[in-house]
Design a protein around this motif. Structure first.
Motif, PDB file in Angstrom:
ATOM      1  N   ARG A 172      -1.370   2.773 -17.730  1.00 20.69           N
ATOM      2  CA  ARG A 172      -2.219   3.246 -18.820  1.00 20.69           C
ATOM      3  C   ARG A 172      -1.739   4.599 -19.345  1.00 20.69           C
ATOM      4  O   ARG A 172      -1.619   4.803 -20.554  1.00 20.69           O
ATOM      5  N   VAL A 173      -1.435   5.520 -18.453  1.00 20.66           N
ATOM      6  CA  VAL A 173      -0.980   6.853 -18.851  1.00 20.66           C
ATOM      7  C   VAL A 173       0.370   6.768 -19.559  1.00 20.66           C
ATOM      8  O   VAL A 173       0.591   7.444 -20.573  1.00 20.66           O
ATOM      9  N   ALA A 174       1.270   5.931 -19.062  1.00 21.86           N
ATOM     10  CA  ALA A 174       2.587   5.784 -19.702  1.00 21.86           C
ATOM     11  C   ALA A 174       2.436   5.230 -21.118  1.00 21.86           C
ATOM     12  O   ALA A 174       3.102   5.706 -22.050  1.00 21.86           O
ATOM     13  N   GLU A 175       1.559   4.247 -21.279  1.00 22.70           N
ATOM     14  CA  GLU A 175       1.332   3.677 -22.617  1.00 22.70           C
ATOM     15  C   GLU A 175       0.697   4.703 -23.549  1.00 22.70           C
ATOM     16  O   GLU A 175       1.068   4.815 -24.704  1.00 22.70           O
ATOM     17  N   ARG A 176      -0.249   5.473 -23.028  1.00 20.11           N
ATOM     18  CA  ARG A 176      -0.891   6.514 -23.828  1.00 20.11           C
ATOM     19  C   ARG A 176       0.140   7.557 -24.270  1.00 20.11           C
ATOM     20  O   ARG A 176       0.180   7.965 -25.428  1.00 20.11           O
ATOM     21  N   ALA A 186      -3.452  -0.898  -6.301  1.00 22.90           N
ATOM     22  CA  ALA A 186      -3.451  -1.618  -7.584  1.00 22.90           C
ATOM     23  C   ALA A 186      -4.057  -0.738  -8.678  1.00 22.90           C
ATOM     24  O   ALA A 186      -3.561  -0.714  -9.809  1.00 22.90           O
ATOM     25  N   ALA A 187      -5.131  -0.010  -8.348  1.00 25.56           N
ATOM     26  CA  ALA A 187      -5.765   0.886  -9.323  1.00 25.56           C
ATOM     27  C   ALA A 187      -4.817   2.020  -9.712  1.00 25.56           C
ATOM     28  O   ALA A 187      -4.744   2.397 -10.886  1.00 25.56           O
ATOM     29  N   VAL A 188      -4.094   2.554  -8.747  1.00 28.52           N
ATOM     30  CA  VAL A 188      -3.134   3.633  -9.024  1.00 28.52           C
ATOM     31  C   VAL A 188      -2.029   3.119  -9.953  1.00 28.52           C
ATOM     32  O   VAL A 188      -1.663   3.784 -10.920  1.00 28.52           O
ATOM     33  N   ARG A 189      -1.522   1.940  -9.677  1.00 31.35           N
ATOM     34  CA  ARG A 189      -0.475   1.360 -10.528  1.00 31.35           C
ATOM     35  C   ARG A 189      -0.989   1.122 -11.950  1.00 31.35           C
ATOM     36  O   ARG A 189      -0.294   1.401 -12.922  1.00 31.35           O
ATOM     37  N   ALA A 190      -2.200   0.602 -12.066  1.00 34.54           N
ATOM     38  CA  ALA A 190      -2.787   0.344 -13.385  1.00 34.54           C
ATOM     39  C   ALA A 190      -2.966   1.652 -14.150  1.00 34.54           C
ATOM     40  O   ALA A 190      -2.712   1.715 -15.360  1.00 34.54           O
ATOM     41  N   ILE A 206       0.839  -1.186   0.000  1.00 34.66           N
ATOM     42  CA  ILE A 206       0.000   0.000   0.000  1.00 34.66           C
ATOM     43  C   ILE A 206       0.879   1.242   0.000  1.00 34.66           C
ATOM     44  O   ILE A 206       2.095   1.154   0.139  1.00 34.66           O
ATOM     45  N   SER A 207       0.256   2.395  -0.137  1.00 31.52           N
ATOM     46  CA  SER A 207       1.010   3.654  -0.122  1.00 31.52           C
ATOM     47  C   SER A 207       1.237   4.119   1.309  1.00 31.52           C
ATOM     48  O   SER A 207       0.574   3.644   2.243  1.00 31.52           O
TER      49      SER A 207
END
Length: 138
Positions: free
Chosen positions: A114-118, A106-110, A68-69
């Motif tokens: 997603r942003v990096a791929e975009r 997990a949602a933050v990592r996903a 967790i953070s």
């Protein structure tokens, strides 16, 4: 002659991932040179190996081990350092707050993925658009 830089024990403990208050008094007093830090990392003495293995661990390490953070750890109300045994007990029978915080993490990592791929896709598209237009603008 090269003089090795030194740091406060607080900074050395942070770099070693240990709780300063749990370190031996000889470590907590004075300063630690970069060479001494490198030696501790390369060949940890028994006290350091035991602290890393059993704890108590600083908040940053506790959050990491729980997946967790640091903010999630604070939201949970955990303010004291935890031992490895306490962390394992939480992971073995996770309370609701831990389940929620792990899902949030997990949602933050996903989202980061997603942003990096975009952004990578946009950069590639921008480069191909520049080649197509000849790049001779203005």
């Amino acid at each position: 002659m090269r003089v090795s830089q030194s740091m406060k024990p607080e900074n050395a403990a942070k770099k070693l991932g240990i709780l300063l208050e749990a370190a031996p008094e000889s470590f907590r007093e004075g300063t630690v040179t970069r060479d001494e830090l490198a030696a501790l990392q390369a060949d940890p003495p028994e006290w350091l190996a035991t602290l890393r293995r059993e704890g108590p661990h600083p908040k940053r390490v506790v959050a990491e081990k729980l997946g967790i953070s640091n903010s999630g750890l604070a939201r949970s109300g955990i303010t004291d350092p935890l031992t490895t045994a306490e962390i394992k007990a939480l992971l073995a029978a996770p309370p609701e707050w831990l389940v929620t915080e792990r899902a949030t993490q997990a949602a933050v990592r996903a989202e980061k993925v997603r942003v990096a791929e975009r952004d990578k896709e946009r950069a590639a598209r921008g480069a191909s658009d520049a080649r197509r237009s000849g790049g001779g603008g203005v």
